[in-house]
Write a protein that holds these residues in place. Structure first.
Motif, mmCIF file in Angstrom:
data_model
loop_
_atom_site.group_PDB
_atom_site.id
_atom_site.type_symbol
_atom_site.label_atom_id
_atom_site.label_comp_id
_atom_site.label_asym_id
_atom_site.label_seq_id
_atom_site.Cartn_x
_atom_site.Cartn_y
_atom_site.Cartn_z
ATOM 1 N N TYR A 114 30.552 -29.097 50.016
ATOM 2 C CA TYR A 114 30.991 -30.164 50.911
ATOM 3 C C TYR A 114 30.380 -31.498 50.483
ATOM 4 O O TYR A 114 29.244 -31.549 49.991
ATOM 5 C CB TYR A 114 30.558 -29.877 52.351
ATOM 6 C CG TYR A 114 31.283 -28.730 52.996
ATOM 7 C CD1 TYR A 114 32.462 -28.929 53.710
ATOM 8 C CD2 TYR A 114 30.786 -27.434 52.899
ATOM 9 C CE1 TYR A 114 33.127 -27.869 54.311
ATOM 10 C CE2 TYR A 114 31.447 -26.367 53.489
ATOM 11 C CZ TYR A 114 32.618 -26.593 54.196
ATOM 12 O OH TYR A 114 33.273 -25.537 54.776
ATOM 13 N N GLN A 118 31.406 -34.316 55.083
ATOM 14 C CA GLN A 118 31.945 -33.044 55.567
ATOM 15 C C GLN A 118 33.341 -32.757 55.032
ATOM 16 O O GLN A 118 34.117 -32.012 55.637
ATOM 17 C CB GLN A 118 31.952 -32.986 57.100
ATOM 18 C CG GLN A 118 30.571 -33.113 57.727
ATOM 19 C CD GLN A 118 30.621 -32.921 59.235
ATOM 20 O OE1 GLN A 118 31.249 -31.986 59.724
ATOM 21 N NE2 GLN A 118 29.977 -33.790 59.972
ATOM 22 N N GLN A 120 35.504 -30.807 52.435
ATOM 23 C CA GLN A 120 35.323 -29.645 51.569
ATOM 24 C C GLN A 120 35.888 -29.949 50.187
ATOM 25 O O GLN A 120 37.067 -30.246 50.033
ATOM 26 C CB GLN A 120 36.009 -28.420 52.154
ATOM 27 C CG GLN A 120 35.661 -27.143 51.405
ATOM 28 C CD GLN A 120 36.276 -25.910 52.028
ATOM 29 O OE1 GLN A 120 37.485 -25.758 51.991
ATOM 30 N NE2 GLN A 120 35.457 -25.034 52.589
ATOM 31 N N GLU A 142 43.139 -29.997 59.177
ATOM 32 C CA GLU A 142 41.700 -30.275 59.202
ATOM 33 C C GLU A 142 40.943 -28.959 59.343
ATOM 34 O O GLU A 142 41.269 -28.134 60.203
ATOM 35 C CB GLU A 142 41.345 -31.197 60.373
ATOM 36 C CG GLU A 142 42.075 -32.534 60.364
ATOM 37 C CD GLU A 142 41.629 -33.430 59.231
ATOM 38 O OE1 GLU A 142 40.735 -33.038 58.459
ATOM 39 O OE2 GLU A 142 42.167 -34.542 59.102
ATOM 40 N N TRP A 143 39.916 -28.768 58.477
ATOM 41 C CA TRP A 143 39.267 -27.456 58.431
ATOM 42 C C TRP A 143 38.629 -27.075 59.755
ATOM 43 O O TRP A 143 38.566 -25.904 60.106
ATOM 44 C CB TRP A 143 38.241 -27.404 57.293
ATOM 45 C CG TRP A 143 37.053 -28.289 57.432
ATOM 46 C CD1 TRP A 143 36.884 -29.541 56.920
ATOM 47 C CD2 TRP A 143 35.835 -28.005 58.141
ATOM 48 N NE1 TRP A 143 35.660 -30.052 57.270
ATOM 49 C CE2 TRP A 143 34.998 -29.131 58.013
ATOM 50 C CE3 TRP A 143 35.373 -26.902 58.869
ATOM 51 C CZ2 TRP A 143 33.739 -29.194 58.591
ATOM 52 C CZ3 TRP A 143 34.114 -26.963 59.448
ATOM 53 C CH2 TRP A 143 33.315 -28.103 59.291
ATOM 54 N N TRP A 144 38.155 -28.082 60.524
ATOM 55 C CA TRP A 144 37.468 -27.746 61.786
ATOM 56 C C TRP A 144 38.461 -27.325 62.877
ATOM 57 O O TRP A 144 38.047 -26.854 63.928
ATOM 58 C CB TRP A 144 36.610 -28.913 62.269
ATOM 59 C CG TRP A 144 37.333 -30.217 62.377
ATOM 60 C CD1 TRP A 144 38.089 -30.677 63.422
ATOM 61 C CD2 TRP A 144 37.350 -31.254 61.391
ATOM 62 N NE1 TRP A 144 38.593 -31.907 63.147
ATOM 63 C CE2 TRP A 144 38.144 -32.306 61.904
ATOM 64 C CE3 TRP A 144 36.767 -31.411 60.135
ATOM 65 C CZ2 TRP A 144 38.387 -33.478 61.202
ATOM 66 C CZ3 TRP A 144 37.004 -32.579 59.437
ATOM 67 C CH2 TRP A 144 37.797 -33.599 59.962
ATOM 68 N N THR A 145 39.769 -27.479 62.626
ATOM 69 C CA THR A 145 40.761 -26.988 63.584
ATOM 70 C C THR A 145 41.243 -25.578 63.232
ATOM 71 O O THR A 145 41.952 -24.956 64.023
ATOM 72 C CB THR A 145 41.992 -27.912 63.647
ATOM 73 O OG1 THR A 145 42.761 -27.793 62.431
ATOM 74 C CG2 THR A 145 41.577 -29.361 63.850
ATOM 75 N N GLU A 148 37.313 -21.107 64.899
ATOM 76 C CA GLU A 148 36.591 -21.284 66.152
ATOM 77 C C GLU A 148 35.324 -20.445 66.121
ATOM 78 O O GLU A 148 35.337 -19.299 65.690
ATOM 79 C CB GLU A 148 37.450 -20.828 67.343
ATOM 80 C CG GLU A 148 38.715 -21.618 67.546
ATOM 81 C CD GLU A 148 39.584 -21.027 68.649
ATOM 82 O OE1 GLU A 148 40.323 -21.790 69.264
ATOM 83 O OE2 GLU A 148 39.517 -19.787 68.864
ATOM 84 N N ASN A 154 27.871 -23.925 65.880
ATOM 85 C CA ASN A 154 28.256 -25.169 65.208
ATOM 86 C C ASN A 154 27.076 -26.131 65.118
ATOM 87 O O ASN A 154 26.831 -26.749 64.078
ATOM 88 C CB ASN A 154 29.406 -25.848 65.959
ATOM 89 C CG ASN A 154 30.750 -25.217 65.665
ATOM 90 O OD1 ASN A 154 30.974 -24.689 64.586
ATOM 91 N ND2 ASN A 154 31.654 -25.276 66.628
ATOM 92 N N LEU A 158 25.163 -27.579 61.735
ATOM 93 C CA LEU A 158 25.026 -29.014 61.475
ATOM 94 C C LEU A 158 23.569 -29.408 61.298
ATOM 95 O O LEU A 158 23.222 -30.202 60.411
ATOM 96 C CB LEU A 158 25.655 -29.813 62.616
ATOM 97 C CG LEU A 158 27.178 -29.780 62.702
ATOM 98 C CD1 LEU A 158 27.657 -30.460 63.980
ATOM 99 C CD2 LEU A 158 27.799 -30.460 61.485
#
Length: 224
Positions: A114, A118, A120, A142-145, A148, A154, A158
């Motif tokens: 990354y 953030q 990738q 978007e990778w964060w969507t 879950e 999370n 971070l």
């Protein structure tokens, strides 16, 4: 009489055709090494909806993987050779790993790189052993969507990633993140996996920290 396609329409159609050609090429190269990765959904709906500039960015991303695979194979290596494939990715990205990283990379690892923002930059293909998304979905959404996990994990991830990006840590380290469930949020299969983060490390460009690399393991638990 139907309107004649505009120059812009023709360019857009050419970009879509190249995207399909490139992702099909990647899928076929992986199939030759025993991995099943779908290139795109019928009608490439997500790619088709992108604005022109974003389409070109995504096309550049998949070309990166195609060229990486082709150069690797042409030199007699296997895409499944985790060490050599990851090292080639670092070279192509113009990044340098921490000096001890390759003491820890193992053939079963999912390897992800990354940027500091953030974004990738690379994932190896072990990722697809526990993922049902197509190349189209992974490169357009978007990778964060896409996945879950509970919010507490999370935040832990971070916090640990910040250690690498901030320059506080200069070599690989074992992050304080326990194994946890990770769920596909938008796929048809809705795979759930048990995810563990083995190691993290900073990556460099011109001796400055430019991002981080993550070594992971995952096991599919069930299909909904």
């Amino acid at each position: 009489m139907s309107a004649k396609p505009s120059f812009r329409d023709n360019v857009d159609e050419n970009i879509k055709e190249e995207f399909m050609t490139v992702t099909l090429s990647i899928s076929e190269m992986l199939k030759a090494e025993g991995k099943t990765v779908r290139p795109f959904l019928s009608g490439i709906p997500y790619f088709s909806q992108l604005p022109a500039e974003k389409k070109l960015n995504v096309l550049q991303q998949v070309r990166f993987y195609q060229e990486l695979c082709q150069s690797h194979i042409s030199e007699g290596y296997k895409i499944n050779d985790n060490l050599s494939f990851t090292w080639r990715a670092f070279r192509k990205l113009g990044l340098t790993p921490s000096s001890d990283l390759f003491n820890y990379v193992e053939k079963e690892d999912i390897v992800e790189i990354y940027s500091k923002d953030q974004i990738q930059l690379f994932r190896n293909f072990n990722f697809f052993d526990c993922c049902s998304y197509t190349l189209e979905e992974l490169h357009t959404l978007e990778w964060w969507t896409l996945f879950e996990r509970d919010a507490q994990y999370n935040q832990m991830i971070l916090d640990e990633a910040l250690k690498a990006i901030s320059g506080d840590v200069h070599e690989t380290f074992e992050p304080n993140v326990p194994w946890h469930p990770l769920r596909e949020a938008r796929s048809a299969e809705k795979l759930t996996m048990h995810m563990g983060i083995r190691r993290m490390a900073p990556v460099y460009k011109n001796k400055r920290v430019e991002g981080l690399v993550v070594l992971e393991r995952a096991t599919v638990l069930n299909k909904e």
